[in-house]
Design a protein around this motif. Structure first.
Motif, PDB file in Angstrom:
ATOM      1  N   PRO A  90       0.798  -1.227   0.000  1.00 40.11           N
ATOM      2  CA  PRO A  90       0.000   0.000   0.000  1.00 40.11           C
ATOM      3  C   PRO A  90       0.832   1.279   0.000  1.00 40.11           C
ATOM      4  CG  PRO A  90      -0.710  -1.519   1.740  1.00 40.11           C
ATOM      5  CD  PRO A  90       0.591  -2.031   1.221  1.00 40.11           C
ATOM      6  N   ASN A  91       0.130   2.382  -0.328  1.00 40.66           N
ATOM      7  CA  ASN A  91       0.596   3.762  -0.147  1.00 40.66           C
ATOM      8  C   ASN A  91       1.609   4.262  -1.172  1.00 40.66           C
ATOM      9  OD1 ASN A  91      -1.029   4.471   2.129  1.00 40.66           O
ATOM     10  ND2 ASN A  91       0.342   3.251   3.423  1.00 40.66           N
ATOM     11  N   ALA A  92       1.738   3.614  -2.315  1.00 41.50           N
ATOM     12  CA  ALA A  92       2.569   4.171  -3.383  1.00 41.50           C
ATOM     13  C   ALA A  92       1.787   5.285  -4.079  1.00 41.50           C
ATOM     14  CB  ALA A  92       2.959   3.097  -4.388  1.00 41.50           C
ATOM     15  N   LEU A  93       2.483   6.374  -4.381  1.00 45.26           N
ATOM     16  CA  LEU A  93       1.869   7.550  -4.982  1.00 45.26           C
ATOM     17  C   LEU A  93       2.685   8.052  -6.168  1.00 45.26           C
ATOM     18  CD1 LEU A  93       1.289   9.677  -1.732  1.00 45.26           C
ATOM     19  CD2 LEU A  93      -0.430   8.260  -2.881  1.00 45.26           C
ATOM     20  N   ALA A  94       2.044   8.770  -7.055  1.00 48.34           N
ATOM     21  CA  ALA A  94       2.725   9.610  -8.045  1.00 48.34           C
ATOM     22  C   ALA A  94       2.498  11.043  -7.605  1.00 48.34           C
ATOM     23  CB  ALA A  94       2.155   9.378  -9.438  1.00 48.34           C
ATOM     24  N   VAL A  95       3.570  11.827  -7.448  1.00 52.85           N
ATOM     25  CA  VAL A  95       3.419  13.168  -6.882  1.00 52.85           C
ATOM     26  C   VAL A  95       4.205  14.200  -7.676  1.00 52.85           C
ATOM     27  CG1 VAL A  95       3.033  12.283  -4.552  1.00 52.85           C
ATOM     28  CG2 VAL A  95       5.336  12.867  -5.250  1.00 52.85           C
ATOM     29  N   ILE A  96       3.696  15.434  -7.644  1.00 56.97           N
ATOM     30  CA  ILE A  96       4.376  16.564  -8.272  1.00 56.97           C
ATOM     31  C   ILE A  96       3.988  17.833  -7.526  1.00 56.97           C
ATOM     32  CG2 ILE A  96       2.546  17.026  -9.947  1.00 56.97           C
ATOM     33  CD1 ILE A  96       4.739  17.679 -12.002  1.00 56.97           C
ATOM     34  N   ARG A 142       4.936   4.023  14.404  1.00 57.23           N
ATOM     35  CA  ARG A 142       4.485   3.291  13.217  1.00 57.23           C
ATOM     36  C   ARG A 142       5.601   3.322  12.193  1.00 57.23           C
ATOM     37  NH1 ARG A 142      -0.529   4.813   9.190  1.00 57.23           N
ATOM     38  NH2 ARG A 142       0.099   3.418   7.497  1.00 57.23           N
ATOM     39  N   LEU A 143       6.064   2.148  11.793  1.00 59.93           N
ATOM     40  CA  LEU A 143       7.163   2.027  10.846  1.00 59.93           C
ATOM     41  C   LEU A 143       6.612   1.856   9.429  1.00 59.93           C
ATOM     42  CD1 LEU A 143       9.488  -0.397  12.832  1.00 59.93           C
ATOM     43  CD2 LEU A 143       9.624   2.093  12.702  1.00 59.93           C
ATOM     44  N   ILE A 144       7.181   2.619   8.502  1.00 57.84           N
ATOM     45  CA  ILE A 144       6.817   2.473   7.094  1.00 57.84           C
ATOM     46  C   ILE A 144       8.068   2.107   6.315  1.00 57.84           C
ATOM     47  CG2 ILE A 144       4.786   3.957   7.121  1.00 57.84           C
ATOM     48  CD1 ILE A 144       6.520   6.261   6.169  1.00 57.84           C
ATOM     49  N   SER A 145       7.910   1.251   5.331  1.00 58.00           N
ATOM     50  CA  SER A 145       9.074   0.771   4.586  1.00 58.00           C
ATOM     51  C   SER A 145       9.571   1.797   3.588  1.00 58.00           C
ATOM     52  CB  SER A 145       8.745  -0.545   3.871  1.00 58.00           C
ATOM     53  OG  SER A 145       7.703  -0.353   2.926  1.00 58.00           O
ATOM     54  N   ASP A 146       8.670   2.593   3.038  1.00 53.12           N
ATOM     55  CA  ASP A 146       9.012   3.602   2.032  1.00 53.12           C
ATOM     56  C   ASP A 146       7.927   4.661   2.048  1.00 53.12           C
ATOM     57  OD1 ASP A 146      11.344   2.387   0.250  1.00 53.12           O
ATOM     58  OD2 ASP A 146       9.924   0.766   0.634  1.00 53.12           O
ATOM     59  N   GLY A 147       8.190   5.771   1.370  1.00 56.61           N
ATOM     60  CA  GLY A 147       7.137   6.741   1.118  1.00 56.61           C
ATOM     61  C   GLY A 147       6.917   7.757   2.210  1.00 56.61           C
ATOM     62  N   ASP A 148       7.935   8.623   2.471  1.00 55.13           N
ATOM     63  CA  ASP A 148       7.718   9.567   3.563  1.00 55.13           C
ATOM     64  C   ASP A 148       6.994  10.839   3.141  1.00 55.13           C
ATOM     65  OD1 ASP A 148       9.851  10.924   2.382  1.00 55.13           O
ATOM     66  OD2 ASP A 148      11.056  11.029   4.205  1.00 55.13           O
ATOM     67  N   VAL A 149       6.663  11.005   1.850  1.00 60.64           N
ATOM     68  CA  VAL A 149       5.715  12.055   1.483  1.00 60.64           C
ATOM     69  C   VAL A 149       4.347  11.695   2.053  1.00 60.64           C
ATOM     70  CG1 VAL A 149       4.483  13.191  -0.401  1.00 60.64           C
ATOM     71  CG2 VAL A 149       6.940  12.803  -0.589  1.00 60.64           C
ATOM     72  N   ALA A 150       3.935  10.457   1.843  1.00 61.11           N
ATOM     73  CA  ALA A 150       2.673   9.994   2.428  1.00 61.11           C
ATOM     74  C   ALA A 150       2.718  10.112   3.945  1.00 61.11           C
ATOM     75  CB  ALA A 150       2.396   8.549   2.012  1.00 61.11           C
ATOM     76  N   GLY A 151       3.865   9.767   4.538  1.00 58.53           N
ATOM     77  CA  GLY A 151       4.007   9.883   5.986  1.00 58.53           C
ATOM     78  C   GLY A 151       3.860  11.312   6.464  1.00 58.53           C
ATOM     79  N   SER A 152       4.453  12.253   5.740  1.00 59.99           N
ATOM     80  CA  SER A 152       4.342  13.671   6.101  1.00 59.99           C
ATOM     81  C   SER A 152       2.893  14.146   6.026  1.00 59.99           C
ATOM     82  CB  SER A 152       5.210  14.525   5.168  1.00 59.99           C
ATOM     83  OG  SER A 152       6.579  14.253   5.353  1.00 59.99           O
ATOM     84  N   LEU A 153       2.184  13.733   4.978  1.00 58.02           N
ATOM     85  CA  LEU A 153       0.790  14.142   4.834  1.00 58.02           C
ATOM     86  C   LEU A 153      -0.071  13.560   5.951  1.00 58.02           C
ATOM     87  CD1 LEU A 153       0.285  13.859   0.965  1.00 58.02           C
ATOM     88  CD2 LEU A 153       0.796  15.874   2.325  1.00 58.02           C
ATOM     89  N   LEU A 154       0.179  12.308   6.320  1.00 60.48           N
ATOM     90  CA  LEU A 154      -0.564  11.711   7.427  1.00 60.48           C
ATOM     91  C   LEU A 154      -0.300  12.449   8.733  1.00 60.48           C
ATOM     92  CD1 LEU A 154      -0.126   7.909   6.627  1.00 60.48           C
ATOM     93  CD2 LEU A 154      -2.256   9.211   6.551  1.00 60.48           C
ATOM     94  N   THR A 164      -1.560  11.126  -7.047  1.00 60.99           N
ATOM     95  CA  THR A 164      -2.495  10.092  -7.480  1.00 60.99           C
ATOM     96  C   THR A 164      -2.063   8.763  -6.887  1.00 60.99           C
ATOM     97  OG1 THR A 164      -2.941  11.243  -9.564  1.00 60.99           O
ATOM     98  CG2 THR A 164      -3.513   8.908  -9.467  1.00 60.99           C
ATOM     99  N   GLY A 165      -3.013   8.010  -6.386  1.00 57.92           N
ATOM    100  CA  GLY A 165      -2.692   6.711  -5.802  1.00 57.92           C
ATOM    101  C   GLY A 165      -2.288   5.705  -6.863  1.00 57.92           C
ATOM    102  N   VAL A 166      -1.213   4.985  -6.603  1.00 60.99           N
ATOM    103  CA  VAL A 166      -0.786   3.882  -7.465  1.00 60.99           C
ATOM    104  C   VAL A 166      -1.306   2.571  -6.888  1.00 60.99           C
ATOM    105  CG1 VAL A 166       1.190   2.660  -8.475  1.00 60.99           C
ATOM    106  CG2 VAL A 166       1.269   5.154  -8.178  1.00 60.99           C
ATOM    107  N   THR A 167      -1.020   2.351  -5.617  1.00 59.57           N
ATOM    108  CA  THR A 167      -1.585   1.214  -4.883  1.00 59.57           C
ATOM    109  C   THR A 167      -2.488   1.770  -3.786  1.00 59.57           C
ATOM    110  OG1 THR A 167       0.330   1.130  -3.382  1.00 59.57           O
ATOM    111  CG2 THR A 167       0.390  -0.279  -5.343  1.00 59.57           C
ATOM    112  N   ASP A 168      -3.433   0.959  -3.333  1.00 58.72           N
ATOM    113  CA  ASP A 168      -4.370   1.419  -2.306  1.00 58.72           C
ATOM    114  C   ASP A 168      -3.627   1.866  -1.049  1.00 58.72           C
ATOM    115  OD1 ASP A 168      -6.582   0.943  -3.842  1.00 58.72           O
ATOM    116  OD2 ASP A 168      -7.104  -0.964  -2.901  1.00 58.72           O
ATOM    117  N   GLY A 169      -4.127   2.916  -0.414  1.00 60.22           N
ATOM    118  CA  GLY A 169      -3.497   3.404   0.801  1.00 60.22           C
ATOM    119  C   GLY A 169      -4.451   4.226   1.629  1.00 60.22           C
ATOM    120  N   GLU A 170      -3.945   4.743   2.748  1.00 58.28           N
ATOM    121  CA  GLU A 170      -4.775   5.554   3.633  1.00 58.28           C
ATOM    122  C   GLU A 170      -5.135   6.896   3.008  1.00 58.28           C
ATOM    123  OE1 GLU A 170      -3.477   5.384   7.972  1.00 58.28           O
ATOM    124  OE2 GLU A 170      -1.780   4.506   6.905  1.00 58.28           O
ATOM    125  N   LEU A 171      -4.244   7.427   2.201  1.00 56.82           N
ATOM    126  CA  LEU A 171      -4.485   8.733   1.598  1.00 56.82           C
ATOM    127  C   LEU A 171      -5.376   8.647   0.379  1.00 56.82           C
ATOM    128  CD1 LEU A 171      -0.887  10.227   1.806  1.00 56.82           C
ATOM    129  CD2 LEU A 171      -2.870  10.952   3.144  1.00 56.82           C
TER     130      LEU A 171
END
Length: 333
Positions: free
Chosen positions: A102-108, A187-199, A275-282
Motif C-alpha cells: 500500500p501507499n505508493a503515490l505519483a506526486v508533483i 508506526r514504521l513504514i518501509s518507504d514513502g515519507d511524502v505519504a508519511g508527512s501528509l498523514l 495520485t494513488g498507485v496502490t491502495d493506501g490511507e491517503l
C-alpha cells in the motif's frame, strides 16, 4: 506573462500524476522497481510536455539510487504560461509498487520560478512534520523524545496515545527505542515519507508527527503539500559521508540550519498533486475496470486559496495507444 501557478494549472497537474500512476500500476507486484519507476517517468513526462507552462525541474528523483528520473535542469511543459519550478517524484514508493504494497503515490509540486530550495549535493535530510497546532514544537535540536512529551501536553492526551511515523531504517533505531521507552507508539513504514508527512499533518489522521531521515526531494515535495494543508515541516541536510559533507560546505550550505516549509518553498502560491498507485490511507490505488479502462483517485491542493480537491477519474480504454507503454488503463481522458 503570468508568473504564478493558477487554478487551471492545478487541474492540469492532476493529469500528469494520473498518467504516472496508471503507467506504474501495470507493474505493481511484479518485483521490478526500476521498471515501475521508468514507466511512471515516461507516463508523467508524456503529459507534462502538453501542459501550458515553462517548467524547470529543480528537484528530481533518482540521484540517490540511480533510478530513472525527470532529471534536475530538465525543461518541461509546452513553453507557454507561467515560469515555474517543479519538484517531482513520478513514483513515490518504488519498492512498495514492486511488492504490491500500500501507499505508493505519483506526486508533483510546482511553485514560481526560483522559489524551491536546491539541496545541492545532499540527497538526504532529517525531517519533523506535524499539524498547525504543534508547528512551534518542531525543533530538530531537541531530542525527539522530549518533543513527544510536548505534543502530548499540547494535545491534552496521554503520552501512550502519541503516534510517531518514521521510515523503518537502521539509522532510526536509537530514536525509535527512546520514543517507545517513553511510552509512545511508533508506526514504521518501509518507504514513502511524502505519504508519511501528509498523514502527520492531516487533522483526521491518527498520526501525530513524522520524524526521520529521508530524501531531500521528498522533503521539498512534502513542504509544498504542507503549505497547502497548513501544517509545518522542518528539515536539516544530512550528508551521507565526509565527501558529501565537504561538498555541501564548499557549496556554501549551513548544515546546522533548520529549513522550514517557507524556506523549502519560498512562495505563497504553490500547487501539489498526488495520485494513488496502490491502495493506501491517503488515496485509492488504480482500479482496472472489467469493461476496460481504469479509475484513479487523486488529490490536488493549492496554497494561497487553501483549496483541496479530490478527483475520481475514469480513463477510457480506447485512448491506450496514445500513452507510453500502452496496455489496459494507461489512458488519460
Amino acid at each position: 506573462m503570468i508568473t504564478t501557478p493558477d487554478r487551471t494549472l492545478a487541474m492540469e497537474l492532476v493529469r500528469t500524476t494520473e498518467a504516472a500512476a496508471l503507467a506504474a500500476s501495470r507493474l505493481a507486484g511484479r518485483g521490478d522497481k526500476i521498471a515501475a519507476d521508468q514507466a511512471a517517468v515516461d507516463g508523467m513526462r508524456h503529459v507534462l510536455d502538453t501542459v501550458a507552462m515553462d517548467g524547470l525541474v529543480v528537484i528530481g528523483e533518482g540521484e540517490k539510487d540511480e533510478a530513472p528520473m525527470l532529471y534536475n535542469g530538465e525543461r518541461v511543459g509546452n513553453g507557454d504560461g507561467p515560469q515555474v519550478d517543479i519538484a517531482v517524484d513520478p513514483l513515490e514508493g518504488t519498492t512498495l509498487t514492486a511488492k504490491g504494497q500500500p501507499n505508493a503515490l505519483a506526486v508533483i509540486a510546482i511553485a514560481p520560478r526560483g522559489s524551491m530550495f536546491d539541496p545541492g549535493p545532499c540527497v538526504y535530510m532529517e525531517k519533523l512534520a506535524g499539524g498547525r497546532d504543534i508547528a512551534d514544537l518542531l525543533d530538530l535540536d531537541r531530542p525527539v523524545v522530549e518533543t513527544v512529551g510536548m505534543i502530548a501536553e499540547r494535545r491534552g492526551k496521554d503520552i501512550s496515545e502519541v503516534l510517531m511515523i518514521t521510515l523503518d531504517r537502521p539509522r532510526h533505531e536509537e530514536q525509535i527505542e527512546a520514543v517507545r521507552a517513553a511510552g509512545a507508539k511508533v508506526r514504521l513504514i518501509s518507504d514513502g515519507d511524502v505519504a508519511g508527512s501528509l498523514l502527520a499533518v492531516m487533522s483526521d489522521s491518527a498520526v501525530d508527527f513524522l520524524w526521520g531521515i529521508g530524501g531531500t526531494p521528498e522533503g521539498v515535495i512534502s513542504a509544498a503539500a504542507i503549505k497547502c494543508l497548513g501544517g509545518a515541516i522542518v528539515g536539516r541536510l544530512w550528508p551521507r559521508n565526509d565527501e558529501e559533507r565537504q561538498a555541501a560546505i564548499d557549496g556554501g550550505y549551513d548544515l546546522e540550519r533548520q529549513l522550514n516549509q517557507d524556506i523549502l518553498v519560498n512562495a505563497d502560491q504553490c500547487l501539489f498533486s498526488a495520485t494513488g498507485v496502490t491502495d493506501g490511507e491517503l488515496l485509492q490505488g488504480v482500479r482496472r475496470r472489467p469493461q476496460g479502462g481504469a479509475t484513479t483517485e487523486s488529490v490536488v491542493m493549492r496554497a494561497g486559496s487553501d483549496t483541496i480537491r479530490r478527483v475520481l477519474a475514469q480513463h477510457r480504454p480506447e485512448k491506450l495507444a496514445s500513452m507510453p507503454g500502452g496496455g489496459p488503463g494507461i489512458a488519460i481522458s
